[in-house]
Write a protein that holds these residues in place. Structure first.
Motif, PDB file in Angstrom:
ATOM      1  N   SER A   1       0.835  -1.203   0.000  1.00  0.00           N
ATOM      2  CA  SER A   1       0.000   0.000   0.000  1.00  0.00           C
ATOM      3  C   SER A   1       0.868   1.250   0.000  1.00  0.00           C
ATOM      4  N   GLY A   2       0.272   2.320  -0.478  1.00  0.00           N
ATOM      5  CA  GLY A   2       0.908   3.633  -0.452  1.00  0.00           C
ATOM      6  C   GLY A   2      -0.135   4.685  -0.143  1.00  0.00           C
ATOM      7  N   ASN A   3       0.279   5.766   0.484  1.00  0.00           N
ATOM      8  CA  ASN A   3      -0.677   6.811   0.838  1.00  0.00           C
ATOM      9  C   ASN A   3      -0.029   8.179   0.708  1.00  0.00           C
ATOM     10  N   LEU A   4      -0.863   9.158   0.422  1.00  0.00           N
ATOM     11  CA  LEU A   4      -0.438  10.550   0.321  1.00  0.00           C
ATOM     12  C   LEU A   4      -1.515  11.396   0.991  1.00  0.00           C
ATOM     13  N   THR A   5      -1.151  12.045   2.095  1.00  0.00           N
ATOM     14  CA  THR A   5      -2.119  12.783   2.912  1.00  0.00           C
ATOM     15  C   THR A   5      -1.636  14.208   3.113  1.00  0.00           C
ATOM     16  N   ARG A   6      -2.574  15.142   3.040  1.00  0.00           N
ATOM     17  CA  ARG A   6      -2.266  16.555   3.272  1.00  0.00           C
ATOM     18  C   ARG A   6      -3.387  17.166   4.099  1.00  0.00           C
ATOM     19  N   ASN A   7      -3.022  17.769   5.221  1.00  0.00           N
ATOM     20  CA  ASN A   7      -3.991  18.408   6.114  1.00  0.00           C
ATOM     21  C   ASN A   7      -3.545  19.845   6.375  1.00  0.00           C
ATOM     22  N   ALA A   8      -4.320  20.796   5.878  1.00  0.00           N
ATOM     23  CA  ALA A   8      -4.049  22.213   6.114  1.00  0.00           C
ATOM     24  C   ALA A   8      -4.984  22.701   7.206  1.00  0.00           C
ATOM     25  N   GLY A   9      -4.424  23.137   8.330  1.00  0.00           N
ATOM     26  CA  GLY A   9      -5.234  23.648   9.422  1.00  0.00           C
ATOM     27  C   GLY A   9      -5.842  24.994   9.088  1.00  0.00           C
ATOM     28  N   PHE A  10      -6.782  25.454   9.921  1.00  0.00           N
ATOM     29  CA  PHE A  10      -7.462  26.707   9.598  1.00  0.00           C
ATOM     30  C   PHE A  10      -6.621  27.927   9.967  1.00  0.00           C
ATOM     31  N   ILE A  11      -5.486  27.736  10.654  1.00  0.00           N
ATOM     32  CA  ILE A  11      -4.539  28.818  10.894  1.00  0.00           C
ATOM     33  C   ILE A  11      -3.460  28.756   9.814  1.00  0.00           C
ATOM     34  N   ASN A  12      -3.128  29.875   9.231  1.00  0.00           N
ATOM     35  CA  ASN A  12      -2.127  29.910   8.166  1.00  0.00           C
ATOM     36  C   ASN A  12      -0.806  29.291   8.632  1.00  0.00           C
ATOM     37  N   ASN A  13      -0.150  28.604   7.717  1.00  0.00           N
ATOM     38  CA  ASN A  13       1.141  27.945   7.949  1.00  0.00           C
ATOM     39  C   ASN A  13       1.027  26.676   8.783  1.00  0.00           C
ATOM     40  N   ASP A  14      -0.171  26.296   9.199  1.00  0.00           N
ATOM     41  CA  ASP A  14      -0.361  25.038   9.924  1.00  0.00           C
ATOM     42  C   ASP A  14      -0.619  23.954   8.888  1.00  0.00           C
ATOM     43  N   LEU A  15       0.420  23.188   8.572  1.00  0.00           N
ATOM     44  CA  LEU A  15       0.336  22.235   7.468  1.00  0.00           C
ATOM     45  C   LEU A  15       0.965  20.906   7.873  1.00  0.00           C
ATOM     46  N   PHE A  16       0.248  19.828   7.574  1.00  0.00           N
ATOM     47  CA  PHE A  16       0.730  18.470   7.846  1.00  0.00           C
ATOM     48  C   PHE A  16       0.686  17.682   6.541  1.00  0.00           C
ATOM     49  N   LYS A  17       1.825  17.084   6.182  1.00  0.00           N
ATOM     50  CA  LYS A  17       1.901  16.266   4.976  1.00  0.00           C
ATOM     51  C   LYS A  17       2.556  14.934   5.325  1.00  0.00           C
ATOM     52  N   ARG A  18       2.001  13.856   4.766  1.00  0.00           N
ATOM     53  CA  ARG A  18       2.553  12.524   5.040  1.00  0.00           C
ATOM     54  C   ARG A  18       2.532  11.685   3.767  1.00  0.00           C
TER      55      ARG A  18
END
Length: 609
Positions: free
Chosen positions: A370-387
């Motif tokens: 398996s492979g995954n690509l996830t991106r979560n941008a929070g509602f505050i600017n510059n709050d970014l999670f990538k996996r």
């Protein structure tokens, strides 16, 4: 004059019949009214109906059908309504229903639901039957599996099926509300791991973390590294039996996480993608200009409004004299701005998730890639999670007595970027602008030591974590019937890089730093299991000997006092003051465990560890 003893009409509950004496009196009243006020007021054609519905109070006790013991915590709900109650410690309940046609629904985990119509009953006692499908379910316990019906300790399997399609980046979020006694906290960053507590706080100053067991191996990495789509099941150990199996490190409970495997059949390719938006569920936006100024007026109400009622504005009140000097121009007048710091620092959050897996198998081999690509941008600017992540789970039956398998994954997490402090954003005045006339950020908008929260945008931040996990195992069926041997060799390797520079740090002299953390551990478990069935007697013995070794090293180099910080953390020697710190540790432990399970006719159970 008043009406009495009116009875509802059988044909229409919204009208009433009048006794004969009122037929004579009413025209007289109308005539008298005409004489007195010169007009006739029309009488209503009907009188409002009287609601004579009487609510019914129902009480009772809920017990186990097999043992007749009371069951606390059973949910009783009036069907098709939101009215709910639960049984107390003695299994008793009390609920008010609207009518005799109401239906009560009794629900409890591990039991079949029951429905009961009220009718004319005021006392309804219920005996719940254990759910056979639930009892036959196999759950993971420490170093093994058991049928749920045979488990003596407190082991609960989380219901993940209802939440698999929810947009989440962390498996801990899937556990919210799925297991009684499991408390999942809140997070303030995209992709962050919430606090996890089992049955409350167990210590005041010690370690409060639950023990994570991933595919049979202790896992000390972050749950953000684990792809939720790769998880098959999560079992929770909640009582003292967890400590008996895993030692003091399991005093706060254990999460047993099992990843998915391939199944027999043709090769199956699954792809899923989803996109969701996020926003706060409450209005967090602070006051605008007029609200802000009105709030100041209310603070000085005795001057802003005229006595004695303090409701009429005082035209002589000087509002500009009551605000901070930074909110006035050179002439002492209020600045005309109405700036939204909230809008400047926030955005609509989003979650983007893409999953691809290939699985299949035969009688000899099973596989899942398996492979995954996830991106979560929070509602505050510059709050970014990538996996980004990959996984390979492979198992093969090399011979009739030997099974070999591999469970592995790599996860690459990027959390670069520094978001502004939300608390500081909400404390900023809408009358003050964050930028000067040239479009540059003001360092101290209030002309005090309170810095501009938007200065965090100027930080050059590189924050990545790379996780690697592999567990190689072998199952051996020994010549003695019922005797098996299993060996696990698990490895965890983690590299964390945290580089950051900002020209406004270190009292505005600029600061840059580079941090490196390297962690590695290995686990070797030797597990011997013997199972014997003699008529209605069922014995299972488990013997474990294992060892763990962990090592960690940390290095940080930083500098401040930059005349030019263009190259940031890639040129620390440009700083006037330069520093370096480092530390490391290594620890090892071994452990032994013996457990015996006895079952007589699935009625009497004993477990000793």
């Amino acid at each position: 004059l008043y009406l009495t003893n009116n009875k509802p009409n059988i044909m229409n509950t919204s009208t009433f019949t009048l006794q004969s004496k009122w037929v004579i009196l009413i025209p007289l009243v109308v005539l008298l009214s005409t004489c007195l006020i010169g007009r006739v007021s029309a009488l209503p054609a009907s009188f409002p109906s009287i609601d004579r519905r009487i609510e019914i109070v129902v009480t009772g006790i809920v017990v186990d059908q097999k043992t007749s013991s009371p069951i606390p915590g059973v949910t009783i709900k009036i069907k098709n309504t939101e009215t709910v109650t639960v049984t107390d410690n003695d299994g008793r309940y009390r609920i008010t229903v609207p009518n005799e046609q109401s239906v009560l629904v009794f629900n409890y985990i591990g039991y079949d639901a029951q429905e009961k119509q009220i009718g004319q009953q005021k006392v309804i006692n219920i005996a719940l039957t254990s759910s056979q499908s639930d009892l036959e379910e196999v759950v993971v316990v420490g170093y093994g599996t058991q049928k749920k019906a045979d488990v003596t300790g407190s082991v609960v399997r989380a219901n993940l099926d209802d939440f698999r399609n929810s947009p989440t980046t962390n498996i801990a979020n899937l556990l919210q509300g799925t297991v009684p006694g499991l408390n999942i906290g809140q997070v303030s960053r995209a992709g962050a791991t919430p606090s996890i507590g089992i049955r409350g706080q167990n210590t005041l100053g010690g370690n409060q973390n639950v023990l994570i067991i991933l595919d049979g191996v202790q896992y000390n990495g972050s749950l953000t590294s684990i792809n939720p789509d790769d998880i098959a099941s999560i079992d929770v150990l909640k009582d003292a039996s967890a400590t008996a199996v895993y030692g003091a490190q399991a005093a706060n409970g254990v999460l047993l996480i099992t990843s998915r495997k391939g199944a027999n059949g043709k090769t199956r390719i699954d792809f899923s993608t989803q996109y969701a938006i996020q926003s706060p569920n409450v209005d967090l936006k602070p006051m605008g200009r007029e609200e802000y100024l009105n709030n100041i007026r209310y603070l000085f109400y005795d001057q802003a409004f005229l006595a004695p009622n303090y409701t009429e504005p005082n035209p002589a009140f000087d509002l500009a004299s009551k605000v901070d000097p930074s909110m006035r121009d050179a002439q002492g007048n209020l600045l005309p701005h109405d700036f939204s710091w909230f809008d400047e620092a926030t955005r609509r959050g989003s979650v983007s998730d893409n999953q691809l897996s290939v699985s299949g198998g035969t009688d000899k081999i099973s596989y899942l890639l398996s492979g995954n690509l996830t991106r979560n941008a929070g509602f505050i600017n510059n709050d970014l999670f990538k996996r980004k992540g990959i996984r390979a789970n492979i198992e093969t039956k090399a011979t009739s007595w030997l099974t070999i398998g591999l469970q592995s994954f790599g996860s690459f997490v990027n959390e670069s970027g520094v978001e502004p402090s939300f608390g500081t954003i909400n404390s900023m005045s809408p009358i003050i602008l964050p930028y000067d006339q040239n479009g540059n950020l003001k360092i101290n908008p209030y002309n005090t030591n309170v810095t501009n929260p938007l200065l965090s945008y100027q930080a050059d931040d590189f924050d990545v974590k790379n996780y690697f996990f592999a567990n190689v195992y072998a199952d051996v069926k020994l010549p003695l019937k019922g005797l098996t041997y299993k060996i696990n060799y698990g490895n965890n390797y983690r590299v964390e890089l945290k580089n950051i520079s900002n020209q406004y740090d270190a009292n505005l002299t600029g600061e840059a730093s580079k941090e490196n953390t390297i962690y590695y551990d290995y686990t070797i478990d030797n597990l011997l299991t013997y199972t014997k069935i003699l008529g209605k007697h069922n014995f299972t013995g488990t013997l474990l000997y294992g060892a763990i070794e962990r090592e960690n090293s940390y290095t940080r180099a930083y500098a401040n006092g930059f005349s030019r910080i263009t190259l940031g953390y890639n040129n620390l020697q440009q700083g006037v003051n330069r520093f370096a710190i480092s530390n490391a540790y290594r620890e090892s432990l071994n452990y032994q465990m013996f457990r015996v399970n006895y079952n007589f006719d699935s009625k009497y159970l004993f477990t000793g560890t």
